[in-house]
Design a protein around this motif. Structure first.
Motif, PDB file in Angstrom:
ATOM      1  N   LYS A  74       0.865  -1.177   0.000  1.00 44.85           N
ATOM      2  CA  LYS A  74       0.000   0.000   0.000  1.00 44.85           C
ATOM      3  C   LYS A  74       0.905   1.231   0.000  1.00 44.85           C
ATOM      4  O   LYS A  74       1.822   1.326   0.812  1.00 44.85           O
ATOM      5  N   VAL A  75       0.653   2.170  -0.926  1.00 44.96           N
ATOM      6  CA  VAL A  75       1.589   3.287  -1.097  1.00 44.96           C
ATOM      7  C   VAL A  75       1.043   4.599  -0.551  1.00 44.96           C
ATOM      8  O   VAL A  75       1.655   5.651  -0.719  1.00 44.96           O
ATOM      9  N   GLY A  76      -0.100   4.565   0.128  1.00 46.92           N
ATOM     10  CA  GLY A  76      -0.600   5.758   0.786  1.00 46.92           C
ATOM     11  C   GLY A  76      -0.826   6.920  -0.166  1.00 46.92           C
ATOM     12  O   GLY A  76      -1.373   6.751  -1.259  1.00 46.92           O
ATOM     13  N   SER A  77      -0.380   8.094   0.236  1.00 53.19           N
ATOM     14  CA  SER A  77      -0.707   9.319  -0.502  1.00 53.19           C
ATOM     15  C   SER A  77      -0.032   9.458  -1.862  1.00 53.19           C
ATOM     16  O   SER A  77      -0.360  10.376  -2.613  1.00 53.19           O
ATOM     17  N   ILE A  78       0.877   8.547  -2.209  1.00 51.83           N
ATOM     18  CA  ILE A  78       1.361   8.528  -3.592  1.00 51.83           C
ATOM     19  C   ILE A  78       0.176   8.278  -4.530  1.00 51.83           C
ATOM     20  O   ILE A  78       0.185   8.682  -5.698  1.00 51.83           O
ATOM     21  N   SER A  79      -0.884   7.657  -3.991  1.00 52.09           N
ATOM     22  CA  SER A  79      -2.129   7.451  -4.749  1.00 52.09           C
ATOM     23  C   SER A  79      -2.659   8.754  -5.331  1.00 52.09           C
ATOM     24  O   SER A  79      -3.329   8.754  -6.373  1.00 52.09           O
ATOM     25  N   LYS A  80      -2.383   9.859  -4.666  1.00 52.55           N
ATOM     26  CA  LYS A  80      -2.903  11.153  -5.124  1.00 52.55           C
ATOM     27  C   LYS A  80      -2.375  11.519  -6.513  1.00 52.55           C
ATOM     28  O   LYS A  80      -3.060  12.206  -7.276  1.00 52.55           O
ATOM     29  N   ILE A  81      -1.159  11.084  -6.859  1.00 56.00           N
ATOM     30  CA  ILE A  81      -0.648  11.375  -8.211  1.00 56.00           C
ATOM     31  C   ILE A  81      -1.510  10.660  -9.243  1.00 56.00           C
ATOM     32  O   ILE A  81      -1.853  11.229 -10.279  1.00 56.00           O
ATOM     33  N   PHE A  82      -1.890   9.412  -8.971  1.00 49.53           N
ATOM     34  CA  PHE A  82      -2.758   8.669  -9.891  1.00 49.53           C
ATOM     35  C   PHE A  82      -4.099   9.395 -10.047  1.00 49.53           C
ATOM     36  O   PHE A  82      -4.614   9.549 -11.162  1.00 49.53           O
ATOM     37  N   THR A  83      -4.657   9.848  -8.922  1.00 49.56           N
ATOM     38  CA  THR A  83      -5.941  10.557  -8.954  1.00 49.56           C
ATOM     39  C   THR A  83      -5.833  11.856  -9.735  1.00 49.56           C
ATOM     40  O   THR A  83      -6.721  12.197 -10.528  1.00 49.56           O
ATOM     41  N   ALA A  84      -4.727  12.576  -9.541  1.00 51.02           N
ATOM     42  CA  ALA A  84      -4.529  13.842 -10.257  1.00 51.02           C
ATOM     43  C   ALA A  84      -4.368  13.614 -11.756  1.00 51.02           C
ATOM     44  O   ALA A  84      -4.895  14.390 -12.567  1.00 51.02           O
ATOM     45  N   VAL A  85      -3.652  12.565 -12.150  1.00 50.51           N
ATOM     46  CA  VAL A  85      -3.466  12.260 -13.578  1.00 50.51           C
ATOM     47  C   VAL A  85      -4.816  11.978 -14.235  1.00 50.51           C
ATOM     48  O   VAL A  85      -5.119  12.496 -15.324  1.00 50.51           O
ATOM     49  N   ILE A  86      -5.654  11.166 -13.587  1.00 55.55           N
ATOM     50  CA  ILE A  86      -6.978  10.870 -14.149  1.00 55.55           C
ATOM     51  C   ILE A  86      -7.807  12.145 -14.261  1.00 55.55           C
ATOM     52  O   ILE A  86      -8.508  12.375 -15.259  1.00 55.55           O
ATOM     53  N   THR A  87      -7.706  13.003 -13.254  1.00 55.68           N
ATOM     54  CA  THR A  87      -8.427  14.283 -13.286  1.00 55.68           C
ATOM     55  C   THR A  87      -7.966  15.132 -14.459  1.00 55.68           C
ATOM     56  O   THR A  87      -8.790  15.713 -15.190  1.00 55.68           O
ATOM     57  N   MET A  88      -6.646  15.212 -14.681  1.00 56.00           N
ATOM     58  CA  MET A  88      -6.117  16.001 -15.800  1.00 56.00           C
ATOM     59  C   MET A  88      -6.528  15.393 -17.147  1.00 56.00           C
ATOM     60  O   MET A  88      -6.768  16.113 -18.125  1.00 56.00           O
ATOM     61  N   GLN A  89      -6.626  14.081 -17.223  1.00 51.96           N
ATOM     62  CA  GLN A  89      -7.094  13.434 -18.456  1.00 51.96           C
ATOM     63  C   GLN A  89      -8.536  13.844 -18.763  1.00 51.96           C
ATOM     64  O   GLN A  89      -8.881  14.124 -19.915  1.00 51.96           O
ATOM     65  N   LEU A  90      -9.376  13.890 -17.735  1.00 49.93           N
ATOM     66  CA  LEU A  90     -10.775  14.301 -17.930  1.00 49.93           C
ATOM     67  C   LEU A  90     -10.866  15.759 -18.365  1.00 49.93           C
ATOM     68  O   LEU A  90     -11.743  16.133 -19.160  1.00 49.93           O
TER      69      LEU A  90
END
Length: 436
Positions: A74-90
């Motif tokens: 489990k990588v904790g808040s590194i997850s936020k980069i994945f969430t931000a990338v998906i947001t920028m794609q949208l």
């Protein structure tokens, strides 16, 4: 012929220097592991090639299942980069705008008509953090729809700052972004992660989990050291952290993720530049992590007793990730050691010699404080120094220097003076005096 031979010798010499470098990093991590200071995995990537990757300690300490470079954490808040990338794609797909107001999706949140998607990405919403500034009750944790329970909790918070006036790190921001992603795409966060990132750049071991840790799937538990053995940390339900911190990955995948992100495989260059734009020390899920004159982009993470970090230095195309699942030493200090060795800078290994019995005797006793209604007993046992607060379990102290001792798992530092000590934790300094 001499020229060819010279080039061959030079190439061999360069290769040996690199191998010595990785051998020393390996020695450092083995040393920490053998002294019960660290368990986890590392990856160092140069361009698209992993040049060093290894696991240390156990994925499951009870069953003695060793970690390796494919162990998943489990990588904790590194997850936020994945969430931000998906947001920028949208945003690139014109399904969302940085200027879009939160009221479109969560109209009941205070100041929702003033809070933008960009504010959420930069932690400038003024929305209270449901993890670090609040806590979930057992009743809330037992609700059948935990995700909706947390969203309702966030929706009822009073604002702690006016929108876009200051940076205030809040997991609530990325929890909301995860829900917005699901609303727009009509797909789960797990599906979006899989199709928009994992499959696109061919990550091997990255996903949003659907169940608790599964050792047979090479997933890892996290641990704290209790002074004699590694003690397993209780698992969180996955939806507690959700899009703010529940992603599972490996250091190899994390370095690949940042490499591909900076190579333009996930978002346009303009979107990446927007993610790198720092406001009060934080970009859109990217922070700058300086090491000398070099500035790495990445993020850190912490969940249960996992501690993680990934950084990428675009100029050299160097990526480094460390995930800790045995937390008994400062992760940042470990990274400083790894980077120092990688860049051929001097780095003395920390000393873990037994504390002088006379020192233990000198500072043992019961300490009380006017700053807080709590007593702390300091005592020795089997050659170790321990401390125990009223009504709590004892915890081991490691010597940092002559008068300073630390309990890294709780980020506690205790500095002893004449019949007194100062306890530092989370930016707080509390004064304690020895009771006569």
């Amino acid at each position: 012929m001499k020229k060819i031979l010279l080039l061959f010798v030079l190439a061999l010499s360069t290769s040996l220097v690199a191998q010595n470098r990785y051998h020393k990093i390996d020695s450092l991590l083995n040393y920490l592991n053998k002294n019960d200071k660290f368990m986890g995995s590392i990856s160092i990537r140069e361009g698209d090639k992993v040049v060093f990757s290894k696991g240390y300690g156990f994925a499951d300490a009870d069953q003695k299942i060793k970690a390796d470079n494919e162990t998943k954490y489990k990588v904790g808040s590194i997850s936020k980069i994945f969430t931000a990338v998906i947001t920028m794609q949208l945003i690139e797909e014109k399904k969302l705008r940085l200027e879009t107001k939160l009221s479109k999706y969560f109209p009941k949140i205070e100041n929702a008509d003033q809070i933008s998607i960009e504010d959420l990405l930069h932690h400038r919403s003024g929305i209270k953090d449901y993890i670090n500034q609040d806590s979930l009750s057992q009743e809330e944790l037992d609700k059948p729809d935990l995700k909706q329970t947390i969203l309702n909790k966030i929706a009822n918070y009073k604002s702690i700052a006016e929108p876009n006036t200051k940076f205030e790190y809040s997991n609530s921001n990325y929890y909301l972004l995860g829900s917005i992603i699901e609303t727009i795409t009509k797909k789960s966060f797990a599906e979006n992660l899989e199709t928009r990132i994992v499959k696109k750049i061919n990550l091997k071991n990255t996903y949003y989990p659907s169940e608790q840790v599964n050792i047979s799937n090479k997933e890892s538990y996290s641990y704290l050291f209790d002074g004699t053995k590694w003690e397993k940390t209780e698992e969180w339900k996955n939806d507690i952290a959700y899009a703010a911190g529940a992603v599972i990955s490996t250091p190899n995948d994390l370095t690949a993720f940042l490499y591909e992100l900076f190579e333009g495989k996930l978002v346009k260059k303009s979107s990446l530049e927007s993610m790198k734009e720092i406001k009060d020390s934080y970009g859109k899920a990217l922070i700058q992590m300086p090491f000398g004159e070099r500035k790495f982009y990445g993020h850190t993470g912490g969940i249960e007793s996992f501690r993680s970090v990934v950084g990428y230095y675009p100029t050299e195309k160097v990526g480094i990730s460390l995930v800790v699942n045995g937390d008994n030493f400062n992760r940042n200090d470990i990274m400083i050691g790894i980077l120092s060795i990688y860049y051929k800078m001097p780095f003395p290994f920390p000393s873990f010699e037994k504390i002088n019995p006379e020192k233990i005797k000198e500072i043992s006793g019961v300490y009380s404080s006017k700053d807080i209604p709590l007593k702390i007993t300091v005592f020795g046992k089997d050659g170790q120094l321990l401390a125990q607060a009223t009504g709590q379990s004892a915890f081991p102290l490691t010597q940092k220097n002559e008068n300073t001792f630390v309990f890294q798992a709780a980020r506690i530092e205790i500095e002893f003076g004449e019949k007194s000590f100062i306890l530092n934790q989370g930016g707080q300094k509390l004064n304690f005096n020895l009771e006569e």
